[in-house]
Design a protein around this motif. Structure first.
Motif, PDB file in Angstrom:
ATOM      1  N   GLY A 257     -14.747   0.666   3.504  1.00 44.92           N
ATOM      2  CA  GLY A 257     -14.404   2.040   2.480  1.00 44.92           C
ATOM      3  C   GLY A 257     -13.226   1.908   1.972  1.00 44.92           C
ATOM      4  N   ILE A 258     -12.026   1.219   2.962  1.00 44.47           N
ATOM      5  CA  ILE A 258     -10.809   1.223   2.270  1.00 44.47           C
ATOM      6  C   ILE A 258     -10.827   1.195   1.183  1.00 44.47           C
ATOM      7  CG2 ILE A 258      -9.750  -0.668   2.643  1.00 44.47           C
ATOM      8  CD1 ILE A 258      -8.192   3.248   2.971  1.00 44.47           C
ATOM      9  N   LEU A 259     -11.219   0.509   0.365  1.00 41.86           N
ATOM     10  CA  LEU A 259     -11.479  -0.272  -1.688  1.00 41.86           C
ATOM     11  C   LEU A 259     -12.473   1.009  -1.887  1.00 41.86           C
ATOM     12  CD1 LEU A 259     -11.750  -3.689  -0.628  1.00 41.86           C
ATOM     13  CD2 LEU A 259      -9.865  -2.885  -0.781  1.00 41.86           C
TER      14      LEU A 259
ATOM     15  N   LYS B 276       6.868   1.011  -1.152  1.00 43.00           N
ATOM     16  CA  LYS B 276       5.588   1.138  -1.570  1.00 43.00           C
ATOM     17  C   LYS B 276       5.062   0.717  -2.054  1.00 43.00           C
ATOM     18  CE  LYS B 276       5.202   3.430  -6.555  1.00 43.00           C
ATOM     19  NZ  LYS B 276       5.263   3.412  -8.134  1.00 43.00           N
ATOM     20  N   THR B 277       5.349  -1.083  -1.182  1.00 44.12           N
ATOM     21  CA  THR B 277       4.507  -1.904  -1.419  1.00 44.12           C
ATOM     22  C   THR B 277       3.768  -1.743   0.581  1.00 44.12           C
ATOM     23  OG1 THR B 277       6.972  -3.020  -0.134  1.00 44.12           O
ATOM     24  CG2 THR B 277       6.379  -3.468  -2.561  1.00 44.12           C
ATOM     25  N   ASP B 278       4.239  -0.917   1.195  1.00 47.65           N
ATOM     26  CA  ASP B 278       4.186  -1.076   2.406  1.00 47.65           C
ATOM     27  C   ASP B 278       2.671   0.127   2.587  1.00 47.65           C
ATOM     28  OD1 ASP B 278       5.220  -2.635   2.612  1.00 47.65           O
ATOM     29  OD2 ASP B 278       6.529  -1.804   4.026  1.00 47.65           O
ATOM     30  N   GLY B 279       2.448   1.125   1.890  1.00 52.54           N
ATOM     31  CA  GLY B 279       1.920   2.264   1.560  1.00 52.54           C
ATOM     32  C   GLY B 279       0.663   1.775   1.276  1.00 52.54           C
TER      33      GLY B 279
ATOM     34  N   GLY C 289      -2.351   2.417   0.215  1.00 56.49           N
ATOM     35  CA  GLY C 289      -2.676   2.708  -1.258  1.00 56.49           C
ATOM     36  C   GLY C 289      -2.796   1.804  -2.231  1.00 56.49           C
ATOM     37  N   ASN C 290      -1.410   1.487  -2.108  1.00 56.27           N
ATOM     38  CA  ASN C 290      -0.710   1.099  -3.479  1.00 56.27           C
ATOM     39  C   ASN C 290      -0.861  -0.795  -2.934  1.00 56.27           C
ATOM     40  OD1 ASN C 290       1.762   0.150  -5.037  1.00 56.27           O
ATOM     41  ND2 ASN C 290       2.375  -1.316  -3.478  1.00 56.27           N
ATOM     42  N   VAL C 291      -1.034  -1.181  -1.365  1.00 52.94           N
ATOM     43  CA  VAL C 291      -1.193  -2.556  -1.443  1.00 52.94           C
ATOM     44  C   VAL C 291      -2.811  -2.973  -1.462  1.00 52.94           C
ATOM     45  CG1 VAL C 291      -2.011  -3.862   0.972  1.00 52.94           C
ATOM     46  CG2 VAL C 291       0.016  -2.920   1.170  1.00 52.94           C
ATOM     47  N   TYR C 292      -3.696  -2.457  -1.565  1.00 53.87           N
ATOM     48  CA  TYR C 292      -5.555  -1.880  -1.774  1.00 53.87           C
ATOM     49  C   TYR C 292      -5.664  -2.071  -3.166  1.00 53.87           C
ATOM     50  CZ  TYR C 292      -6.212  -2.765   2.835  1.00 53.87           C
ATOM     51  OH  TYR C 292      -6.521  -3.564   3.904  1.00 53.87           O
ATOM     52  N   HIS C 293      -4.690  -0.930  -3.870  1.00 54.50           N
ATOM     53  CA  HIS C 293      -4.865  -0.814  -5.474  1.00 54.50           C
ATOM     54  C   HIS C 293      -4.235  -2.362  -6.054  1.00 54.50           C
ATOM     55  CE1 HIS C 293      -3.136   1.012  -9.255  1.00 54.50           C
ATOM     56  NE2 HIS C 293      -3.893   0.543  -9.518  1.00 54.50           N
ATOM     57  N   THR C 294      -2.756  -2.901  -5.681  1.00 50.23           N
ATOM     58  CA  THR C 294      -2.758  -4.200  -5.838  1.00 50.23           C
ATOM     59  C   THR C 294      -3.947  -5.238  -5.778  1.00 50.23           C
ATOM     60  OG1 THR C 294      -0.645  -3.155  -5.842  1.00 50.23           O
ATOM     61  CG2 THR C 294      -0.434  -5.698  -6.256  1.00 50.23           C
ATOM     62  N   PHE C 295      -4.692  -5.723  -4.904  1.00 51.62           N
ATOM     63  CA  PHE C 295      -4.899  -6.289  -4.152  1.00 51.62           C
ATOM     64  C   PHE C 295      -6.676  -6.109  -5.337  1.00 51.62           C
ATOM     65  CE2 PHE C 295      -9.284  -7.671  -1.997  1.00 51.62           C
ATOM     66  CZ  PHE C 295      -9.529  -7.707  -1.581  1.00 51.62           C
ATOM     67  N   ILE C 296      -6.705  -4.661  -5.499  1.00 51.17           N
ATOM     68  CA  ILE C 296      -7.968  -4.821  -6.594  1.00 51.17           C
ATOM     69  C   ILE C 296      -7.794  -4.850  -8.073  1.00 51.17           C
ATOM     70  CG2 ILE C 296     -10.138  -2.930  -7.789  1.00 51.17           C
ATOM     71  CD1 ILE C 296     -10.282  -1.803  -5.270  1.00 51.17           C
ATOM     72  N   GLU C 297      -6.861  -4.713  -8.052  1.00 54.87           N
ATOM     73  CA  GLU C 297      -6.015  -4.814  -9.619  1.00 54.87           C
ATOM     74  C   GLU C 297      -5.776  -7.035  -9.763  1.00 54.87           C
ATOM     75  OE1 GLU C 297      -4.309  -3.276 -12.341  1.00 54.87           O
ATOM     76  OE2 GLU C 297      -5.974  -1.956 -11.868  1.00 54.87           O
ATOM     77  N   ARG C 298      -6.256  -7.564  -9.102  1.00 54.25           N
ATOM     78  CA  ARG C 298      -5.787  -9.128  -8.444  1.00 54.25           C
ATOM     79  C   ARG C 298      -7.189  -9.378  -9.360  1.00 54.25           C
ATOM     80  NH1 ARG C 298      -2.437 -11.605  -7.785  1.00 54.25           N
ATOM     81  NH2 ARG C 298      -3.118 -13.049  -7.624  1.00 54.25           N
TER      82      ARG C 298
ATOM     83  N   LEU D 238     -11.125   2.715  -4.844  1.00 54.62           N
ATOM     84  CA  LEU D 238     -11.796   2.822  -5.882  1.00 54.62           C
ATOM     85  C   LEU D 238     -12.106   4.314  -6.888  1.00 54.62           C
ATOM     86  CD1 LEU D 238     -14.136   0.076  -5.396  1.00 54.62           C
ATOM     87  CD2 LEU D 238     -12.700   0.124  -7.425  1.00 54.62           C
ATOM     88  N   THR D 239     -12.443   4.917  -6.040  1.00 52.77           N
ATOM     89  CA  THR D 239     -12.897   6.146  -6.430  1.00 52.77           C
ATOM     90  C   THR D 239     -11.011   7.162  -6.601  1.00 52.77           C
ATOM     91  OG1 THR D 239     -14.581   6.718  -4.653  1.00 52.77           O
ATOM     92  CG2 THR D 239     -13.686   8.776  -5.748  1.00 52.77           C
ATOM     93  N   THR D 240      -9.955   6.370  -6.242  1.00 52.72           N
ATOM     94  CA  THR D 240      -8.959   7.265  -6.834  1.00 52.72           C
ATOM     95  C   THR D 240      -8.266   6.523  -8.080  1.00 52.72           C
ATOM     96  OG1 THR D 240      -8.292   7.676  -3.791  1.00 52.72           O
ATOM     97  CG2 THR D 240      -6.837   7.762  -5.622  1.00 52.72           C
ATOM     98  N   PHE D 241      -8.690   5.300  -7.974  1.00 55.29           N
ATOM     99  CA  PHE D 241      -7.712   5.191  -9.116  1.00 55.29           C
ATOM    100  C   PHE D 241      -8.351   4.796 -10.135  1.00 55.29           C
ATOM    101  CE2 PHE D 241      -5.066   3.952  -4.900  1.00 55.29           C
ATOM    102  CZ  PHE D 241      -4.330   4.801  -5.389  1.00 55.29           C
TER     103      PHE D 241
END
Length: 618
Positions: free
Chosen positions: A324-326, A247-250, A252-261, A330-333
């Motif tokens: 773009g990936i961010l 999960k930590t390598d995906g 989506g999870n990497v950048y979701h966690t990044f935004i959550e900071r 944002l749109t997804t989560f």
């Protein structure tokens, strides 16, 4: 070098030659090196390569991964352990371990590099922790035998040490570097003409590039570069976050966690800024966030996000953008909350034409949606520029191998040629190009739409029998496909009803138009512009049939509904004209009625002229 930072198992190091050269040239004059960039852009790898290149001038590397470090005390005990200081049952206070560490550092002449990796995990904490980290750096830099390397997504300033502090900003890889990395990690894959779109879809981010290469390399040829382009263009987060990976390598999870900071307030404002398509300036950000001044939004939102590498900034154009990936995360989560009311109606669409020429993956879906669902807006606000806009949309769709999207854009272009330019033949040709693709995709809303558009176009060219066959196809798909197809059902019924009028099949026409009237009222209520349109069409049917009394009854009722619902001027003018021309056809039993009708006729003519004047002057 310490085995803690051995990078022999990592991917090939590509690019970063300018950054590496600047770091190396500063080694003899600087003592601290801050390497900053967005998550997974390659800051840690660059730092490791830099260390390897200067390894002959140092003795020992003290590597501290702050992402895996729980608190300040743990950080100090880890450093002491790497310095060979016993860490038994001593005091747990940070100051105790800090003193022990500096005693060791000042009593030997070993040349040390302290490498603090992923420092954002401490720099983003409360001010007390930041102060402790800052004091630690200042104290370390006071020693002649110590260099400090820091990697972080959050930019760290050290004003008092600026003369010995080298800051390196790490940007995404350029196109040629990205292509080199993906081909080196997926050897044997024939990329052909798909290397460019794959590179663009990777955005120069090593994490995305390595995930793409991995999927292609490990699919045993089942997944081709063309397939990958198509998948990435439609579901990039899902494709690059496969279930087979931790999960930590995906991605989506990497950048979701990044935004959550981000702090809650900054996260909410970031989500609102994502509502702006493409790049934006400070004034557009101020307007979107409903801030009092540009200075306020710069200080409180934009600069903090730039320093944390959540925004890109182009100083020449003075414009900001979200990677773009961010945007996709944002749109997804995340859901937009507390959005100012005006922003719902004004999502910076004025920037549409300028941005379409710089379409990338992050804005592609938005522009395709605009092109296929907002033709009325484009007709109204982008007159004269629509061909350029649609042309760019088609080129973008072709670049991402989205043949269906090309067809959908062609449907929109056909509408412009049919309804705006009046070039029915060219409109029909474009519709048929779209139909060739859409007929192979099975029954869909898009297929029902193109059938309806072709039928309407053919009706306007007086090819009534052929038009009717296409309209029936559209109706057959739409009538059995749920509420999302309701608008197409009504359009098909209306067009079929009028086509049957011109074929003099009045009974069938009346039956279909009455069904359309009933369906429209059921869908929108008795007072709706669509009800006025159907009533007007019933009037046309009776007019062609020769029943002037029934014709004017429906014409007048349609006009009344249209006036009450403030329908478009063009539609209102059509009803006014129909009522006006019907009066001379009525029987005139007495002179007073004839005079009243003539007065009404002239009043209607004047109202038509006034509406036309207003329409032309808009």
């Amino acid at each position: 070098m310490s085995q803690d930072i051995d990078c022999s198992c990592e991917a090939r190091f590509v690019g970063r030659q300018d950054e590496l050269r600047d770091l190396q040239s500063s080694w003899s004059t600087k003592k601290m090196f801050g390497i900053f960039g967005m998550r997974s852009v390659g800051t840690s790898r660059l730092a490791k390569e830099f260390l390897a290149s200067v390894s002959e001038s140092l003795d020992k590397v003290i590597y501290i991964d702050l992402e895996a470090t729980s608190d300040i005390t743990t950080m100090f005990t880890n450093m002491c352990a790497r310095l060979g200081i016993p860490t038994g049952s001593h005091s747990g206070e940070p100051i105790f371990w800090e003193n022990k560490m500096f005693e060791e550092l000042t009593t030997n002449k070993t040349k040390y590099v302290f490498f603090f990796d992923n420092a954002e995990h401490f720099l983003d904490l409360e001010s007390q922790t930041r102060d402790l980290i800052q004091n630690l750096f200042i104290n370390l830099l006071s020693l002649d035998n110590v260099h400090v390397i820091l990697t972080s997504t959050t930019k760290f300033q050290l004003a008092s040490m600026w003369r010995i502090y080298h800051i390196c900003e790490v940007r995404p890889l350029n196109l040629s570097e990205s292509a080199e990395l993906i081909m080196s990690e997926a050897k044997g894959v024939d990329f052909a003409e798909y290397i460019d779109p794959l590179v663009e879809l990777s955005e120069g981010l090593p994490l995305l590039i390595l995930m793409i290469a991995s999927e292609l390399r490990d699919s045993s040829g089942m997944l081709t570069p063309k397939d990958m382009v198509e998948f990435l263009a439609t579901a990039r987060l899902k494709v690059l976050s496969p279930e087979s990976y931790p999960k930590t390598d995906g991605v989506g999870n990497v950048y979701h966690t990044f935004i959550e900071r981000l702090a809650f307030v900054l996260k909410e404002k970031y989500t609102i800024l994502n509502f702006i398509p493409g790049s934006f300036n400070a004034e557009e950000a101020r307007s979107m966030l409903d801030a009092p001044t540009q200075a306020t939004v710069k200080h409180q939102v934009l600069v903090p996000k730039i320093n944390r590498h959540f925004l890109n900034y182009d100083p020449a154009q003075q414009r900001f953008n979200i990677q773009g990936i961010l945007r996709e995360c944002l749109t997804t989560f995340y859901v937009i909350r507390n959005l100012p009311e005006f922003a719902v109606e004004q999502p910076n669409l004025q920037k549409l034409l300028a941005e379409i020429h710089h379409t990338t993956q992050d804005t592609y879906a938005f522009f395709i949606q605009m092109a296929t669902e907002c033709t009325s807006f484009i007709e109204k606000y982008m007159a004269g520029n629509s061909e350029d806009f649609y042309g760019e949309c088609k080129r973008a769709a072709s670049r991402y191998c989205k043949e269906t999207d090309v067809a959908l854009v062609n449907v929109a272009i056909g509408i412009i040629f049919t309804n705006v330019k009046g070039d029915l033949r060219e409109g029909l040709r474009i519709y048929r190009d779209a139909l060739k693709v859409l007929e192979g995709t099975g029954k869909s809303k898009a297929l029902a739409t193109v059938y309806q558009r072709i039928g309407y176009n053919l009706m306007m060219q007086d090819y009534y029998v052929t038009a009717l066959s296409y309209l029936k196809k559209s109706y057959c798909i739409s009538s059995s496909s749920g509420k999302d197809f309701q608008a197409l059902v009504l359009q098909s019924l209306n067009s079929m009803g009028i086509t049957l009028v011109w074929l003099s099949r009045f009974e069938q026409s009346e039956k279909i138009l009455l069904k359309s009237l009933e369906t429209t009222k059921k869908a929108h209520g008795p007072f709706h512009p669509g009800v006025g349109v159907v009533l007007n069409n019933l009037g046309l049917m009776y007019h062609q049939k020769g029943d002037a009394e029934m014709a004017i009854k429906y014409f007048q009722e349609g006009l009344r509904i249209k006036k009450q619902t403030k329908t478009k001027h063009q539609s209102l003018i059509a009803s006014l004209t129909n009522v006006a021309i019907q009066y001379p056809n009525l029987n005139k039993p007495n002179r007073s009625r004839a005079i009243a009708e003539r007065s009404t006729y002239y009043n209607l003519q004047r109202e038509c002229k006034r509406l036309w004047h207003n329409l032309v002057c808009q």
